[in-house]
Structures are given as C-alpha cells and as structure tokens.
Design a protein around this motif. Structure first.
Motif, PDB file in Angstrom:
ATOM      1  N   ALA A 184     -12.535 -20.243  -1.103  1.00 25.01           N
ATOM      2  CA  ALA A 184     -11.477 -19.288  -0.932  1.00 25.01           C
ATOM      3  C   ALA A 184     -11.786 -17.963   0.101  1.00 25.01           C
ATOM      4  O   ALA A 184     -11.203 -17.468   0.664  1.00 25.01           O
ATOM      5  N   THR A 185     -13.316 -17.648  -0.156  1.00 25.96           N
ATOM      6  CA  THR A 185     -13.841 -16.300   0.654  1.00 25.96           C
ATOM      7  C   THR A 185     -13.950 -16.836   1.913  1.00 25.96           C
ATOM      8  O   THR A 185     -13.646 -15.844   2.811  1.00 25.96           O
ATOM      9  N   LEU A 186     -14.556 -17.949   2.103  1.00 24.05           N
ATOM     10  CA  LEU A 186     -14.935 -18.111   3.487  1.00 24.05           C
ATOM     11  C   LEU A 186     -13.623 -18.415   4.411  1.00 24.05           C
ATOM     12  O   LEU A 186     -13.281 -18.325   5.458  1.00 24.05           O
ATOM     13  N   ALA A 242     -14.248 -10.195   3.797  1.00 25.42           N
ATOM     14  CA  ALA A 242     -15.499 -10.966   3.958  1.00 25.42           C
ATOM     15  C   ALA A 242     -16.520 -10.225   3.081  1.00 25.42           C
ATOM     16  O   ALA A 242     -16.734  -8.979   2.879  1.00 25.42           O
ATOM     17  N   GLY A 243     -17.073 -10.696   2.196  1.00 31.08           N
ATOM     18  CA  GLY A 243     -18.058 -10.488   1.337  1.00 31.08           C
ATOM     19  C   GLY A 243     -19.447 -10.218   2.248  1.00 31.08           C
ATOM     20  O   GLY A 243     -20.592 -10.980   1.596  1.00 31.08           O
ATOM     21  N   GLU A 244     -19.683  -9.590   3.096  1.00 31.44           N
ATOM     22  CA  GLU A 244     -21.057  -9.522   3.806  1.00 31.44           C
ATOM     23  C   GLU A 244     -21.130  -8.005   4.405  1.00 31.44           C
ATOM     24  O   GLU A 244     -19.912  -7.464   4.807  1.00 31.44           O
ATOM     25  N   GLY A 281     -28.671 -18.165  -0.619  1.00 29.44           N
ATOM     26  CA  GLY A 281     -28.770 -18.269  -2.172  1.00 29.44           C
ATOM     27  C   GLY A 281     -27.817 -19.308  -2.427  1.00 29.44           C
ATOM     28  O   GLY A 281     -28.294 -20.062  -3.478  1.00 29.44           O
ATOM     29  N   LYS A 282     -26.917 -19.629  -1.768  1.00 25.68           N
ATOM     30  CA  LYS A 282     -26.003 -20.831  -2.117  1.00 25.68           C
ATOM     31  C   LYS A 282     -26.622 -21.997  -2.168  1.00 25.68           C
ATOM     32  O   LYS A 282     -26.426 -22.735  -3.092  1.00 25.68           O
ATOM     33  N   HIS A 283     -27.527 -22.380  -1.318  1.00 26.32           N
ATOM     34  CA  HIS A 283     -28.164 -23.627  -1.357  1.00 26.32           C
ATOM     35  C   HIS A 283     -29.373 -23.747  -2.543  1.00 26.32           C
ATOM     36  O   HIS A 283     -29.679 -24.519  -3.187  1.00 26.32           O
ATOM     37  N   PHE A 319     -15.540 -15.345 -11.813  1.00 26.65           N
ATOM     38  CA  PHE A 319     -16.776 -15.781 -10.929  1.00 26.65           C
ATOM     39  C   PHE A 319     -16.661 -15.974  -9.631  1.00 26.65           C
ATOM     40  O   PHE A 319     -15.530 -16.168  -9.265  1.00 26.65           O
ATOM     41  N   TRP A 320     -17.822 -16.035  -9.038  1.00 25.17           N
ATOM     42  CA  TRP A 320     -17.543 -16.190  -7.772  1.00 25.17           C
ATOM     43  C   TRP A 320     -17.241 -17.732  -7.354  1.00 25.17           C
ATOM     44  O   TRP A 320     -17.716 -18.562  -8.138  1.00 25.17           O
ATOM     45  N   VAL A 321     -16.382 -17.845  -6.599  1.00 26.03           N
ATOM     46  CA  VAL A 321     -15.525 -19.152  -6.443  1.00 26.03           C
ATOM     47  C   VAL A 321     -16.439 -20.379  -6.103  1.00 26.03           C
ATOM     48  O   VAL A 321     -15.986 -21.343  -6.376  1.00 26.03           O
ATOM     49  N   SER A 374     -21.696  -8.319 -10.292  1.00 25.20           N
ATOM     50  CA  SER A 374     -20.889  -9.423 -10.270  1.00 25.20           C
ATOM     51  C   SER A 374     -20.090  -9.448  -8.737  1.00 25.20           C
ATOM     52  O   SER A 374     -19.549  -8.512  -8.423  1.00 25.20           O
ATOM     53  N   ASN A 375     -20.067 -10.578  -8.171  1.00 22.02           N
ATOM     54  CA  ASN A 375     -19.119 -10.914  -7.305  1.00 22.02           C
ATOM     55  C   ASN A 375     -17.987 -11.787  -8.087  1.00 22.02           C
ATOM     56  O   ASN A 375     -18.376 -12.931  -8.483  1.00 22.02           O
ATOM     57  N   PRO A 376     -16.927 -11.443  -8.061  1.00 20.93           N
ATOM     58  CA  PRO A 376     -15.827 -10.485  -7.284  1.00 20.93           C
ATOM     59  C   PRO A 376     -15.834  -9.307  -8.151  1.00 20.93           C
ATOM     60  O   PRO A 376     -14.943  -8.361  -7.549  1.00 20.93           O
ATOM     61  N   SER A 401     -29.486 -11.558   1.968  1.00 18.35           N
ATOM     62  CA  SER A 401     -28.339 -11.511   2.892  1.00 18.35           C
ATOM     63  C   SER A 401     -27.721 -10.326   2.624  1.00 18.35           C
ATOM     64  O   SER A 401     -27.217  -9.321   3.443  1.00 18.35           O
ATOM     65  N   LYS A 402     -27.382  -9.934   1.138  1.00 17.97           N
ATOM     66  CA  LYS A 402     -26.763  -8.763   1.072  1.00 17.97           C
ATOM     67  C   LYS A 402     -27.658  -7.327   0.784  1.00 17.97           C
ATOM     68  O   LYS A 402     -27.145  -6.566   1.509  1.00 17.97           O
ATOM     69  N   THR A 403     -28.624  -7.665   0.465  1.00 15.66           N
ATOM     70  CA  THR A 403     -29.827  -6.221   0.411  1.00 15.66           C
ATOM     71  C   THR A 403     -30.325  -5.985   1.736  1.00 15.66           C
ATOM     72  O   THR A 403     -30.290  -4.687   1.872  1.00 15.66           O
ATOM     73  N   VAL A 453      -6.781  -9.372  -7.258  1.00 15.23           N
ATOM     74  CA  VAL A 453      -7.119  -9.667  -5.704  1.00 15.23           C
ATOM     75  C   VAL A 453      -8.401  -9.134  -5.679  1.00 15.23           C
ATOM     76  O   VAL A 453      -8.913  -8.108  -6.416  1.00 15.23           O
ATOM     77  N   ARG A 454      -9.236  -9.532  -4.658  1.00 11.95           N
ATOM     78  CA  ARG A 454     -10.865  -8.970  -4.503  1.00 11.95           C
ATOM     79  C   ARG A 454     -10.832  -8.378  -3.016  1.00 11.95           C
ATOM     80  O   ARG A 454     -10.051  -8.932  -2.180  1.00 11.95           O
ATOM     81  N   LEU A 455     -10.978  -6.992  -3.159  1.00  7.86           N
ATOM     82  CA  LEU A 455     -11.200  -6.319  -2.017  1.00  7.86           C
ATOM     83  C   LEU A 455     -12.756  -5.965  -1.630  1.00  7.86           C
ATOM     84  O   LEU A 455     -13.430  -5.430  -2.509  1.00  7.86           O
TER      85      LEU A 455
HETATM   86  N1  GLU Z   1     -20.756 -14.301  -1.060  1.00  8.57           N
HETATM   87  C1  GLU Z   1     -19.892 -13.726  -0.004  1.00  8.57           C
HETATM   88  C2  GLU Z   1     -18.187 -13.936  -0.722  1.00  8.57           C
HETATM   89  O1  GLU Z   1     -17.930 -14.211  -1.743  1.00  8.57           O
HETATM   90  C3  GLU Z   1     -19.875 -14.804   1.145  1.00  8.57           C
HETATM   91  C4  GLU Z   1     -19.079 -16.041   1.443  1.00  8.57           C
HETATM   92  C5  GLU Z   1     -19.295 -16.964   0.517  1.00  8.57           C
HETATM   93  O2  GLU Z   1     -20.229 -17.711   0.787  1.00  8.57           O
HETATM   94  O3  GLU Z   1     -18.294 -17.238  -0.369  1.00  8.57           O
HETATM   95  O4  GLU Z   1     -17.370 -13.423   0.345  1.00  8.57           O
END
Ligand code: GLU
Length: 398
Positions: free
Chosen positions: A14-16, A37-39, A99-101, A123-125, A173-175, A237-239, A372-374
C-alpha cells in the motif's frame, strides 16, 4: 498466463502503491503534495556519495561475498557496538538488499507452514505479506491509539501460546511513530523469556529518528538472555537518507545468519558492491549530519500535530520518533463527498488526493482502518501547503 496460488496470498504494498500513484499523477502534469512516501526528503550526505564514487573508480564492479564485504560487515559490527552497545562478530552479521530483504530472508529461514508469529498492530504493511509468503500465520495483537499504539506485556502474553514461533517488534514504529520506553521493553522482555521457542525480530530501521530525550537502550541490552533467538534488522535507508541504495543489514546467531545467507545466495547474490562501500562509509564515518536531520524531523512532528489539532474530530497520538503521524480520521467518515458518505479511510485518502492533491496512505493495510498515515519526510513548507489544502477541501464537504 497461469499464475501460482502463491500470488493470491500477497497484495501490492500500500505504501509503494501511493508512491507509484503520485508519480503517475505528476507525469500527467498534476501537482501533488506527497505525504505518502516513507523516505527522507534529504539527499544522501556527500561523504557517502564520495565513498561510492571512489569504490566505483577502484573497480567495485564485481560480485562480493553473498553476505557482504568484510569492510561493510565490520562497519555493521562497529555500529552495533557504538550505537547499541551490542557485541557481534562479523560472522553474525550480513548485509542485504534493503531492510526489507533482511526481513524476508529471516522469515524464510525461521518460520514454516502454520507457524504463528505475533504481529503487534498497527504494523508496517509488508510484515504480514512476507510472513504469509513464508507460510507463517500472522497473529495480530492490536495496540490501539488509546494506549499510544504500544502493546502491553499482558497483551503480548495473551497473544503468545504453544504454537507461537515468532514476534516482531518495531520501535519507533512505522506507521505510528510510537516508541517503547526502556521500562516497556523490559516488561515485554520478561514475557518473552518464558517462550524459549519464540524468535524475536527487532526492526530498528527508525532507531535514530527519536525526538524526546535519550534513545532507550536496545532490547538486547536490557534482556541479553534473548540474544540467541533474536534477529536485529536495520538499514541505512532512513538514518542516512539512502532509500534508493537498497542496503539493509541483520545481526543474530550464526546459525540463523548462515541460513539467511544461503537463502540470499539463491535469491539475489550480494547487494550492489558500490552501495556496500557507501553503506560502510555511512555506518563508520562521521555522524555529523544526523543530529540536524533528527532535529528537523522533530520540528515537523510538532507542526503536524498542531495542524491536526485544528481539524475538527481528527485525533492524533503524539509520535515519539520515525517520520509518521497516524491520526484517527473516523470522524470524517459521515461527511458526504460525491453524493455518499466518505465511509472509510481509503475513501478519505481518495477524496484528499482528488480535491486537495495531497497523498496519504489509508490505515487498512496497517491493520488500523480508522486511521491514515502521514509521512512528514517532506519540507515544512510542503507540510504547511498540504494542510492548507486539506483544510480547504474539508471545508467544501457537508
Ligand atoms: N518503509 C517505507 C514506507 O512504509 C518505504 C516503502 C515500503 O517499502 O513500504 O513507506
């Protein structure tokens, strides 16, 4: 073409998806303010880019060991000591394609068919879908806004049982931006100690983006007895504003890391050699750019909270870190747009994208459908313009 049943188990991120939609609209000439965008909006620091340029000139154009060069793994070890006061050997670390992989390989290595993995929500999607791809069953433990989006020790204990094989902790946490205090981490650890068959995945991706006072000690510093069944996941990525470089890393017991390395070797081989050199510089070089970036995110957090405070009925828990705010927008659901009530968070996002040209991510795939996430990884000027547009659009609704 005939697709495997596995493809039915996962849905697009959903984020991408929001990032893609923003790009599509912009390509058609429509201006969108992107709170999706979470970047980080900052550029990668020059010293890190220079390290990549030097590596390229020096011929870093070939395969490296699957789990990363000695240089970048030593930088990971040094970072874990410097920042977290954790001791790892080089053999207990690996670098990954983001980090995803690292998470993907960890889930594949640790979890099998039917294994239950406790997933605190929101939780993050991607956690849930990656767990399902590993055959595991996410066991969602809800931590609502009323408790600051943080799971209590009792809730964790209630979620764990004899079938539990894992738990995922992500703080900040994300989100939601929620972060556990040391006391809270300690109480979660006390529960986990009684479940020796449960692997713990600690996602520290936002650990440096922490605004109010000292960063809490690491879970493994507070409860070293959990070390031999914990995988620490992180990324540059984030740091260091390096999302596009795709470098993550993991640390954990050598047998688990070896299994993750084998999986990675059959999936991606090594992460990009040039990006590894850049990540080594990011982790081991001077850290001067961090404090101003964190301070700026802190200012933005305060701006965002103040602006949400002006939107009638919208309630937002104060985030302690990361760069996300996660307000409850259910008060907007009865408002009428295009002849019917907004009704849910996805439609609130659809409305705001159409009428305010502001992109947000609906809470559904974060397991929080009233939210919603901002992402405030965007300039304060953009934040101000975006909230003006949101207020303007909401004023047109019945
Ligand atoms: N972690 C970021 C976000 O939640 C990057 C996009 C993703 O990989 O989900 O927006």
């Amino acid at each position: 073409m005939r697709l495997s049943p596995r493809t039915k188990l996962v849905k697009p991120s959903a984020t991408l998806a929001v990032t893609t939609e923003v790009a599509r609209l912009r390509a058609t000439g429509i201006e969108v303010i992107d709170f999706g965008a979470g970047e980080p909006d900052f550029d990668t620091p020059q010293r890190i880019k220079d390290a990549a340029t030097r590596a390229l000139a020096a011929g870093a154009t070939r395969y490296t060991p699957v789990v990363g060069t000695r240089q970048v793994r030593e930088a990971v070890v040094a970072k874990l000591k410097r920042v977290n006061d954790l001791d790892y050997a080089v053999e207990e670390t690996m670098v990954t394609c983001g980090g995803k992989h690292a998470l993907y390989s960890a889930f594949q290595a640790l979890f099998g068919e039917g294994d239950e993995v406790v997933l605190p929500a929101p939780f993050w999607v991607s956690y849930a879908d990656m767990l399902v791809l590993a055959g595991a069953k996410p066991k969602i433990a809800h931590a609502p806004a009323s408790q600051g989006f943080k799971l209590t020790a009792q809730q964790l204990a209630d979620a764990l049982d004899a079938r539990s094989r894992g738990v995922i902790l992500n703080s900040p946490s994300n989100p939601t931006g929620a972060a556990y205090s040391e006391r809270e981490l300690q109480s979660l650890a006390e529960v986990l100690v009684s479940y020796p068959d449960v692997a713990i995945i600690v996602d520290d991706v936002y650990e440096m983006l922490y605004f109010d006072g000292d960063r809490p000690a690491h879970l493994l510093k507070l409860a070293p007895e959990l070390r031999d069944r914990t995988i620490v996941v992180n990324s540059v990525s984030k740091t260091y504003a390096m999302t596009g470089w795709r470098i993550g890393y993991a640390a954990g017991p050598v047998d688990a890391l070896a299994a993750m390395g084998t999986i990675q070797g059959q999936c991606t081989s090594n992460p990009t050699a040039i990006a590894q050199a850049a990540a080594a510089e990011a982790l081991a070089g001077p850290q001067d750019e961090l404090a101003p970036m964190v301070e700026e995110f802190g200012w933005r957090r305060d701006d965002v909270l103040a602006r949400f405070g002006r939107l009638a009925g919208v309630r937002c828990v104060k985030p302690a870190g990361a760069f996300y705010a996660f307000p409850d927008v259910s008060a907007l659901f009865p408002r009428v747009w295009r002849d019917r009530p907004l009704g849910n968070a996805s439609r609130v996002c659809e409305f705001l994208l159409a009428e305010a040209r502001v992109a947000l991510v609906a809470g559904d795939d974060f397991a929080a459908p009233n939210h919603v996430r901002l992402s405030y990884a965007t300039s304060r000027e953009n934040l101000s313009r975006g909230f003006d547009a949101i207020e303007g659009a909401l004023a047109t609704l019945r």
